[in-house]
Design a protein around this motif. Structure first.
Motif, PDB file in Angstrom:
ATOM      1  N   ASP A 329     -34.606 -41.901 -34.569  1.00 49.00           N
ATOM      2  CA  ASP A 329     -36.044 -42.059 -34.784  1.00 49.00           C
ATOM      3  C   ASP A 329     -36.402 -43.520 -35.041  1.00 49.00           C
ATOM      4  O   ASP A 329     -35.818 -44.179 -35.906  1.00 49.00           O
ATOM      5  N   ASN A 330     -37.358 -44.014 -34.253  1.00 51.01           N
ATOM      6  CA  ASN A 330     -37.791 -45.397 -34.413  1.00 51.01           C
ATOM      7  C   ASN A 330     -39.104 -45.581 -33.680  1.00 51.01           C
ATOM      8  O   ASN A 330     -39.558 -44.692 -32.962  1.00 51.01           O
ATOM      9  N   MET A 331     -39.703 -46.762 -33.827  1.00 51.64           N
ATOM     10  CA  MET A 331     -40.966 -47.045 -33.146  1.00 51.64           C
ATOM     11  C   MET A 331     -40.776 -47.025 -31.632  1.00 51.64           C
ATOM     12  O   MET A 331     -39.755 -47.454 -31.104  1.00 51.64           O
ATOM     13  N   HIS A 332     -41.779 -46.509 -30.923  1.00 45.77           N
ATOM     14  CA  HIS A 332     -41.776 -46.502 -29.455  1.00 45.77           C
ATOM     15  C   HIS A 332     -43.225 -46.609 -29.006  1.00 45.77           C
ATOM     16  O   HIS A 332     -44.116 -45.999 -29.605  1.00 45.77           O
ATOM     17  N   LYS A 334     -44.642 -45.348 -26.508  1.00 43.82           N
ATOM     18  CA  LYS A 334     -45.174 -44.092 -25.984  1.00 43.82           C
ATOM     19  C   LYS A 334     -45.052 -42.990 -27.045  1.00 43.82           C
ATOM     20  O   LYS A 334     -44.127 -42.989 -27.845  1.00 43.82           O
ATOM     21  N   THR A 335     -45.992 -42.042 -26.993  1.00 46.07           N
ATOM     22  CA  THR A 335     -45.983 -40.966 -27.983  1.00 46.07           C
ATOM     23  C   THR A 335     -44.746 -40.084 -27.826  1.00 46.07           C
ATOM     24  O   THR A 335     -44.304 -39.804 -26.703  1.00 46.07           O
ATOM     25  N   ARG A 336     -44.193 -39.640 -28.925  1.00 40.16           N
ATOM     26  CA  ARG A 336     -43.072 -38.708 -29.054  1.00 40.16           C
ATOM     27  C   ARG A 336     -41.724 -39.293 -28.642  1.00 40.16           C
ATOM     28  O   ARG A 336     -40.686 -38.819 -29.081  1.00 40.16           O
ATOM     29  N   ARG A 337     -41.711 -40.285 -27.751  1.00 41.23           N
ATOM     30  CA  ARG A 337     -40.427 -40.801 -27.276  1.00 41.23           C
ATOM     31  C   ARG A 337     -39.679 -41.599 -28.337  1.00 41.23           C
ATOM     32  O   ARG A 337     -38.529 -41.994 -28.129  1.00 41.23           O
ATOM     33  N   GLY A 338     -40.309 -41.831 -29.472  1.00 42.33           N
ATOM     34  CA  GLY A 338     -39.636 -42.524 -30.559  1.00 42.33           C
ATOM     35  C   GLY A 338     -38.669 -41.643 -31.329  1.00 42.33           C
ATOM     36  O   GLY A 338     -37.843 -42.140 -32.107  1.00 42.33           O
ATOM     37  N   ARG A 339     -38.733 -40.336 -31.126  1.00 45.30           N
ATOM     38  CA  ARG A 339     -37.862 -39.408 -31.845  1.00 45.30           C
ATOM     39  C   ARG A 339     -36.495 -39.305 -31.164  1.00 45.30           C
ATOM     40  O   ARG A 339     -36.367 -39.465 -29.952  1.00 45.30           O
ATOM     41  N   ALA A 340     -35.473 -39.017 -31.953  1.00 43.39           N
ATOM     42  CA  ALA A 340     -34.087 -39.027 -31.480  1.00 43.39           C
ATOM     43  C   ALA A 340     -33.903 -38.146 -30.235  1.00 43.39           C
ATOM     44  O   ALA A 340     -34.101 -36.930 -30.285  1.00 43.39           O
ATOM     45  N   ALA A 341     -33.502 -38.775 -29.142  1.00 42.99           N
ATOM     46  CA  ALA A 341     -33.446 -38.097 -27.844  1.00 42.99           C
ATOM     47  C   ALA A 341     -32.435 -36.961 -27.809  1.00 42.99           C
ATOM     48  O   ALA A 341     -32.664 -35.939 -27.162  1.00 42.99           O
ATOM     49  N   ALA A 342     -31.302 -37.142 -28.488  1.00 39.72           N
ATOM     50  CA  ALA A 342     -30.239 -36.132 -28.422  1.00 39.72           C
ATOM     51  C   ALA A 342     -30.431 -34.993 -29.420  1.00 39.72           C
ATOM     52  O   ALA A 342     -29.604 -34.076 -29.479  1.00 39.72           O
ATOM     53  N   LEU A 343     -31.524 -35.028 -30.171  1.00 41.95           N
ATOM     54  CA  LEU A 343     -31.764 -34.002 -31.189  1.00 41.95           C
ATOM     55  C   LEU A 343     -33.051 -33.220 -30.961  1.00 41.95           C
ATOM     56  O   LEU A 343     -33.281 -32.209 -31.625  1.00 41.95           O
ATOM     57  N   ASN A 344     -33.883 -33.685 -30.043  1.00 37.75           N
ATOM     58  CA  ASN A 344     -35.203 -33.083 -29.889  1.00 37.75           C
ATOM     59  C   ASN A 344     -35.559 -32.768 -28.442  1.00 37.75           C
ATOM     60  O   ASN A 344     -35.130 -33.467 -27.517  1.00 37.75           O
ATOM     61  N   MET A 345     -36.352 -31.706 -28.266  1.00 37.71           N
ATOM     62  CA  MET A 345     -37.074 -31.524 -27.018  1.00 37.71           C
ATOM     63  C   MET A 345     -38.390 -32.281 -27.175  1.00 37.71           C
ATOM     64  O   MET A 345     -39.092 -32.114 -28.181  1.00 37.71           O
TER      65      MET A 345
END
Length: 482
Positions: A329-332, A334-345
């Protein structure tokens, strides 16, 4: 005693299949290395494949025929080809074996049949090879490097001559680049030899020198210093997207054409097999290979539009996470893409619906689209929810797509699967742009509303589409038999 005899006969039978596969591998290698003739089996690569994999491909051919094509049928075809003088070609020996079976060709007449079927390959004009430069060396760039090198054959086709990066070219960087090319966490080890030559500032890949060029801007490169002329520059950085920016590549000495591996603005967006005939090759020098999703859905939509007609529809892509998402999780921006990619849909946007209109203008305004990034590193799925003009059934719809996977202009793009256990990891390494999941097809009671499930390897399958388009615009098209 009966059981023992049966067991021994089964082992003996399988051994004979293995031996036939070994002979096939030898023929495949000889034709490719010495004559630039690539043999495939229902579009599946045979070159550099293990015996067990070749036998598995034969067993899987039951999806396309009443019974699987046997290794012995295929070997007969390959042996016959050795007696012919063929131009650089890509020949589907699975399709040829199926034709021999369907037409009940006697064994003694197989050579005559093959000679007649491949007459065009014997008369096909050879083209001069084309130098290729990869501008960028990320996920798609490295897969392209693998394919360009492994498909070099006798050197009559596309020739990878250089790779451009923004790094300083020193021993440490060269070693890192070589390691990333050799080892891939998704696609496995590269079936080739990669060496570092610090003096040349190059990688030596399967004996061929590939220069590593450091540049901040395309304009500052002189490719002719490396003996590179009239090169096709394949830009896989994503940094340049419109005609003006991509034209900067053409100011470099030694560059003559540009191919973008992403959707482009103000340049032809091409899905090879669907709309490549629209290109004016005489007057166009900059091209886009569109996106992986556009390449996956356009062949299917073209078939459905041509046969049943599409009133409107929605496309939902279940896409593997990509490098533009955050690992944690970090700043991004684009919306939602800041959340951990391997843990979230992660719900995100896709331009696939509107992008299709650039490839298939008759579908303009008829499709909406959205995407969900999911926690897998590769292998994606497009769900096509369509309302049709004509009524259909599950059986008719699947037969239409099966037929398109066997015959016509989209056989390289569409693969038909009747595997009821198919999952995303099974798609990895598939060279087709689209894999139709036939058991998942849904048709409403009124026959007008359908759901199609189309898998695609968003890295490897897309890379092969880029390669097909690159050959087309570079003018090194091989004779193909599908």
């Amino acid at each position: 005693m009966v059981q023992k005899s049966t067991f021994e006969s089964e082992i003996k039978s399988y051994k004979s299949k293995q031996n036939a596969a070994v002979k096939l591998v030898q023929i495949v290698s000889n034709l490719w290395y010495n004559h630039s003739i690539e043999l495939v089996f229902f579009r599946n690569q045979l070159f550099d494949r293990r015996v067990s994999r070749i036998l598995t491909l034969h067993q899987e051919s039951k999806a396309l025929s009443d019974s699987p094509i046997s290794i012995f049928e295929t070997l007969q075809i390959a042996e016959s080809m050795q007696h012919l003088k063929l131009a650089p070609s890509r020949l589907d020996i699975g399709k040829l074996a199926l034709e021999v079976r369907n037409q009940n060709i006697e064994e003694e007449n197989i050579l005559y049949f093959i000679k007649k079927e491949l007459l065009s390959a014997q008369e096909h004009k050879s083209f001069a090879p084309k130098d290729v430069v990869l501008y960028g060396f990320g996920r798609i760039g490295r897969l392209l490097a693998r394919e360009l090198i492994s498909k070099a054959g006798a050197g009559h086709q596309l020739r990878l001559r250089a790779i451009v990066t923004r790094d300083n070219v020193d021993l440490k960087t060269l070693q890192k680049r070589a390691t990333l090319l050799q080892n891939d966490s998704i696609h496995g080890d590269f079936e080739g030899v990669v060496e570092v030559d610090e003096t040349k500032e190059a990688l030596i890949i399967n004996g061929a020198t590939v220069y590593i060029i450091s540049a901040k801007n395309p304009e500052e490169i002189d490719y002719t210093k490396y003996g590179i002329e009239h090169a096709l520059v394949i830009d896989n950085t994503g940094a340049f997207r419109d005609n003006e920016e991509l034209a900067r590549h053409l100011t470099a000495k030694g560059a003559s054409q540009v191919l973008l591996t992403a959707p482009g603005k103000g340049v032809p967006n091409i899905v090879y097999g669907v709309n490549n005939d629209m290109i004016d090759l005489e007057n166009t020098t900059i091209f886009s290979a569109a996106s992986c999703t556009t390449n996956a859905i356009s062949p299917i939509l073209e078939v459905i539009q041509r046969t049943l007609g599409i009133k409107h529809g929605h496309i939902e892509t279940i896409h593997s996470y990509t490098n533009d998402q955050n690992l944690v999780d970090n700043m991004h921006k684009k919306t939602r893409r800041g959340r951990a990619a391997a843990l979230n849909m992660v719900i995100t946007e896709t331009g696939a619906g509107s992008a299709v209109a650039k490839v298939l203008p008759e579908l303009a305004g008829k499709l909406t689209s959205n995407a969900i990034r999911v926690p897998v590193p590769n292998g994606s799925l497009a769900i096509l929810n369509l309302e049709l003009n004509k009524k259909t059934s599950v059986e008719e719809l699947n037969n239409i797509l099966k037929e398109s996977a066997l015959y016509g202009s989209l056989v390289e793009q569409i693969k038909f699967s009747d595997n009821v256990e198919l999952v995303s990891s099974d798609i990895i390494g598939t060279s087709a742009a689209s894999v139709v999941d036939a058991p998942a097809t849904i048709v409403s009671a009124d026959g007008k509303h359908v759901n199609l499930y189309v898998w695609y390897d968003n890295e490897y399958g897309y890379t092969h589409q880029v390669m097909r388009l690159a050959r087309h615009i570079a003018g090194v098209r091989r004779y193909t038999y599908y």
